[in-house]
Every structure is written in structure tokens, then in C-alpha cells.
Design an enzyme around this catalytic site. Sequence first.
Site, PDB file in Angstrom:
ATOM      1  N   GLU A 147      -9.105  -5.680   8.962  1.00 27.13           N
ATOM      2  CA  GLU A 147      -8.476  -6.828   9.627  1.00 27.13           C
ATOM      3  C   GLU A 147      -8.057  -6.487  11.052  1.00 27.13           C
ATOM      4  OE1 GLU A 147      -5.523  -9.116   7.663  1.00 27.13           O
ATOM      5  OE2 GLU A 147      -6.496  -9.008   5.705  1.00 27.13           O
ATOM      6  N   SER A 183       0.835  -1.206   0.000  1.00 24.77           N
ATOM      7  CA  SER A 183       0.000   0.000   0.000  1.00 24.77           C
ATOM      8  C   SER A 183       0.865   1.250   0.000  1.00 24.77           C
ATOM      9  CB  SER A 183      -0.901   0.015   1.240  1.00 24.77           C
ATOM     10  OG  SER A 183      -1.838  -1.012   1.194  1.00 24.77           O
ATOM     11  N   GLY A 184       0.800   2.003  -1.092  1.00 26.14           N
ATOM     12  CA  GLY A 184       1.488   3.284  -1.124  1.00 26.14           C
ATOM     13  C   GLY A 184       2.978   3.221  -1.404  1.00 26.14           C
ATOM     14  N   GLU A 189     -13.449  -6.052   0.182  1.00 28.70           N
ATOM     15  CA  GLU A 189     -13.028  -7.438  -0.012  1.00 28.70           C
ATOM     16  C   GLU A 189     -14.259  -8.336  -0.136  1.00 28.70           C
ATOM     17  OE1 GLU A 189      -9.873  -8.297  -0.309  1.00 28.70           O
ATOM     18  OE2 GLU A 189      -8.962  -6.390   0.312  1.00 28.70           O
ATOM     19  N   ASP A 228      -8.478   0.274   3.400  1.00 30.41           N
ATOM     20  CA  ASP A 228      -9.620  -0.109   4.235  1.00 30.41           C
ATOM     21  C   ASP A 228      -9.567  -1.583   4.628  1.00 30.41           C
ATOM     22  OD1 ASP A 228     -10.789   2.400   4.353  1.00 30.41           O
ATOM     23  OD2 ASP A 228     -11.985   2.094   2.548  1.00 30.41           O
ATOM     24  N   GLY A 229      -8.997  -2.432   3.750  1.00 27.26           N
ATOM     25  CA  GLY A 229      -8.901  -3.853   4.058  1.00 27.26           C
ATOM     26  C   GLY A 229      -8.007  -4.129   5.259  1.00 27.26           C
ATOM     27  N   THR A 230      -6.893  -3.415   5.364  1.00 28.33           N
ATOM     28  CA  THR A 230      -5.982  -3.572   6.507  1.00 28.33           C
ATOM     29  C   THR A 230      -6.650  -3.103   7.794  1.00 28.33           C
ATOM     30  OG1 THR A 230      -4.048  -3.241   5.072  1.00 28.33           O
ATOM     31  CG2 THR A 230      -3.717  -2.937   7.438  1.00 28.33           C
TER      32      THR A 230
END
Length: 294
Positions: free
Chosen positions: A72, A12-13, A274, A67-69
Site C-alpha cells: 500500500e 501486525s506483531g 491480497e 507485505d500488504g502494508t
Amino acid sequence: MKKIKVIYNPSSGRQIIQKRIDNICKILLDNGYLVGKVATQKKDDAMFETIKCCKEDWDAIVACGGDGTVNEVATGIILGGRKIPVAILAAGTVNDFANYMGLPKDSKEFCEMIMNENTIDVDLGNWGNKYFVNVAAGGFLTNVAHQVPTESKNVLGRMAYYLEGLREIPKQMFNGINVRITSEEYSSEEEIFLFLVSNSSSIGGFKMLAPKAQVEDGLLDCIIIRKSEIQDALSIFLNILKGEHINHPNVKYFKTKKVTIESEDEVQVDIDGEYGGVLPATFQVVHRGFRIFN
């Protein structure tokens, strides 16, 4: 001495975020914090690392990714059974929740937020053993996020979503789904384009998709867009930019603590970008289940 675990998604990034993480770690170390750093490698790594932090004596977590991280980490907090405060550092292709909360991206401001120890408890959404920070959705274009290859996200960023969306529009534009919606506030059987069960107002980069949403009110915001003629559909989607789509007769907007959505069609559900499974689903709020620095 305060102990902080940094959990980050290295895809990411890329280099910009890597440098920012290094700066944040240095500032925290210089201010007497003990810092641990873990890079995720595959799905659920952030969740398992968070559960581990809950079982050990970590005082706070920095979650860096999309947003997925964040999803989690929030799930790991619930499953770990200890409400460790989380500092969210926006990275990745989509960061609806961090952007909605107005969280700092500058390294110094980010560390000051942590050191000031100002926190708020925000709501989460729940579906069975799954949790969401931002949104659960099904129907028109909601499968785009988990169809975009990771490589495309890394290279093209948000543009990857737009390109995939353009490809999907001709396939999905006139496909309605038949659903049964059950809640205390609203129940019906109807043909719809899509449904959104949201915690914050910002979804898919649209800042006003759920314009009345509040992350501390103990309620989920439901947006139902009914199957429409093309001119009505265009009017709805144009008004989304201003948050005025909820006034359209083909849009139903309501708040609830719990809603069940069922369908005889095979409808995929997207959870914070996801793939989450297929209907039927009962979504409910976890009131103030997630503590974040703010």
C-alpha cells in the site's frame, strides 16, 4: 529538521512491534527528527496516508506491517507522484520483501539506517492500477493468503497459512488451469498448476522460489509450474527449498519486462498476499519506481 511519518498496522506483531515503534520514534526524536505516527484501521489506509505525505512536505516514511502494508505504501508513492524514501520495518505474518532485502529489525540499527540516508531505488510490478513489491500469483494455493481470517493471522502467525494450505491441498491438488502466456521471451498455451510473476526471490516464506530475481534489474521473474503427475509435483515442490525446481522439465522460468496471462477459467490473482482480481492480466515492471532505505 527532517520530518518522518510512521505508518503502521497495529494488528501486525502486536505488543512487540508497538514497543519497537515507540523505541524508534524516541530515537528519531532524540536525534532532531520531527515524527508523526498513524495507525491504519482498514484496507488502503496506508496507501491514502502515503499519498497525503507525498502532497505535503514529509521527508521520509517508515512502513511497519506485513507485505500488504508495504504494498500500500509503494502504491501510494506511485500515485502520489513523489519518490519519498521508505524505511521498511518488518512486522506481521509475512515479510518476504523485508527479509529478502535483509533490512534491520533492531530499533537502534533501524534508526541508524535512516540517519545514514543510504537509499536504493528498487523495481515494482504493475497490473493496471495495481502495483506489487514482491509477487503476483495465480493457481495452486495462491488464494490461501487472502482466505486466512485476520484473527487467525494475529493469533497463529505464519502457522495460519500452513493450516489453511493443508486444508486446500486436497481440493486443489489435481486442478490445472488452462492459460495463454504471451511475452517477448516466452509464449504458449498450456495447462498449469500455478504461475508466479516475481520481483524478489523470496515468496511465501520460500527464500529461493525465484532464485535469479534481482530487485534492480528492470525485469520480472516468471515461474510457470505445469500440471504434473503427483511424483513430478512432489519433486518440484521439494526442490523449491534449494531453488533447484527451475531445472525441472515441468517448470518454465524466464525474465521479462512485460507478460500477459489469460484464461477462460476464472483464475484469482494474489497481489502481495491480497486478492487482486481475476485474469486476464498484463504484468509489467516499473523500473526503480520505489526508493527504500537500505
